[in-house]
Scaffold this motif. Structure first.
Motif, PDB file in Angstrom:
ATOM      1  N   SER A  34       0.843  -1.205   0.000  1.00 37.14           N
ATOM      2  CA  SER A  34       0.000   0.000   0.000  1.00 37.14           C
ATOM      3  C   SER A  34       0.871   1.244   0.000  1.00 37.14           C
ATOM      4  O   SER A  34       1.874   1.291   0.719  1.00 37.14           O
ATOM      5  CB  SER A  34      -0.876  -0.013   1.261  1.00 37.14           C
ATOM      6  OG  SER A  34      -1.368   1.285   1.507  1.00 37.14           O
ATOM      7  N   PRO A  35       0.481   2.277  -0.757  1.00 32.53           N
ATOM      8  CA  PRO A  35       1.277   3.510  -0.699  1.00 32.53           C
ATOM      9  C   PRO A  35       1.202   4.173   0.670  1.00 32.53           C
ATOM     10  O   PRO A  35       1.994   5.066   0.967  1.00 32.53           O
ATOM     11  CB  PRO A  35       0.641   4.396  -1.778  1.00 32.53           C
ATOM     12  CG  PRO A  35      -0.722   3.851  -1.994  1.00 32.53           C
ATOM     13  CD  PRO A  35      -0.658   2.398  -1.675  1.00 32.53           C
ATOM     14  N   SER A  80       5.018   0.007   1.809  1.00 29.26           N
ATOM     15  CA  SER A  80       4.998   0.828   0.605  1.00 29.26           C
ATOM     16  C   SER A  80       6.357   0.775  -0.085  1.00 29.26           C
ATOM     17  O   SER A  80       7.397   0.715   0.570  1.00 29.26           O
ATOM     18  CB  SER A  80       4.707   2.280   1.003  1.00 29.26           C
ATOM     19  OG  SER A  80       4.943   3.142  -0.085  1.00 29.26           O
ATOM     20  N   VAL A 104       2.170   6.293  -6.593  1.00 31.23           N
ATOM     21  CA  VAL A 104       1.036   5.357  -6.623  1.00 31.23           C
ATOM     22  C   VAL A 104       1.124   4.470  -7.858  1.00 31.23           C
ATOM     23  O   VAL A 104       1.187   4.959  -8.989  1.00 31.23           O
ATOM     24  CB  VAL A 104      -0.307   6.117  -6.572  1.00 31.23           C
ATOM     25  CG1 VAL A 104      -1.478   5.143  -6.667  1.00 31.23           C
ATOM     26  CG2 VAL A 104      -0.412   6.917  -5.277  1.00 31.23           C
TER      27      VAL A 104
END
Ligand code: SAM
Length: 253
Positions: free
Chosen positions: A94-95, A138, A143
């Motif tokens: 996940s960012p 991340s 993104v």
């Protein structure tokens, strides 16, 4: 520092073919072919219950994009957990997660079973994160359109640390970050190309001088490019002298 203990990595993904390409090439491909580690995928689509095998839906509250639904993703995560040894660690790419790092790759390599969850669309229904995810990682402050590339980066960096995966047993030890420093520059034949020469010390055959030059380059490069890494280290007197000489040579130049 190398990773030990990991037996299996399972990636939860809508695009398993993307992920399994890491198993087809290079040192990671060899480690998997040799059975040093097993790489598998679970596809949430296989856990969808409607005839269209739907895995996403519109967001509550409106707005753009789609959100991955609870039931298919959780079904895939739970099937992944059952497929491997006890005590799996479940990581969402996940960012918004903690920045992935060498230290994190070492830590993940100590888990017997690592489950990597790759999101798509706007991401997962938050209740999946609450119910099933141990940590979020991340790749950096940008993104991606899906978590697969991030999962592949984690698979590659964890597997290459497995003992025996790299050809030369020391290769990982001297890589950037392994000891908190960046790597030194590398050269190969020819010794002279386009008017550029290999540093003379590397052709001297003097192993102590080569080791000292490389250490100095690692210290110097880290000082130049990543002073934040140096700030967290306590350098030996020998290292301090090497770095001082590196700085002085730049002042002279
Ligand atoms: N709406 C999300 C946000 O802004 O936080 C981004 C969703 S992104 C389009 C879709 C998926 O790509 C995410 O669920 C995640 O799995 C993955 N992803 C995107 N950027 C990432 C990054 N920097 N590191 C790791 N995974 C990333």
């Amino acid at each position: 520092m190398t990773a030990t203990g990991i037996e299996r990595i399972t990636v939860v993904t809508l695009f398993p073919q993307m992920v399994t390409t890491v198993a087809e090439h290079g040192v990671v491909g060899r480690a998997i072919a040799d059975g040093a580690i097993k790489l598998a995928c679970e596809n949430p689509r296989d856990f969808a219950t409607d005839k269209h095998r739907t895995v996403d839906d519109r967001p509550f509250g409106g707005g753009p994009g789609m959100v991955m639904q609870f039931a298919p993703v959780v079904g895939a995560i739970r099937a992944a957990r059952e497929s491997g040894p006890e005590g799996a660690r479940t990581v969402l790419l996940s960012p918004q997660g903690e920045r992935f790092s060498h230290q994190k790759a070492v830590a993940l390599g100590r888990q017997a079973h690592l489950i990597l969850v790759a999101g798509r669309y706007e991401g997962l229904d938050e209740r999946i994160v609450e119910a099933e995810i141990d940590e979020e990682l991340s790749l950096g402050d940008f993104v991606l359109s899906g978590g697969e590339l991030a999962a592949m980066a984690v698979v590659d960096s964890v597997v290459r640390l497995l003992p025996g995966t790299l050809g030369h047993s020391d290769s990982a030890v001297e890589d950037s970050f392994a000891e908190g420093l960046l790597d030194h520059p590398h050269y190969t034949r020819p010794a002279s190309v386009d008017g550029r020469e290999v540093p003379a010390v590397l052709q001297s055959g003097d192993h102590a001088a080569i080791a000292s030059w490389r250490r100095q380059q690692r210290l110097g490069r880290t000082w130049l490019r990543r002073p934040d890494l140096l700030a967290t280290m306590s350098l030996s007197e020998e290292d301090q002298a090497l770095l001082e000489a590196f700085r002085a040579s730049r002042d002279d130049g």
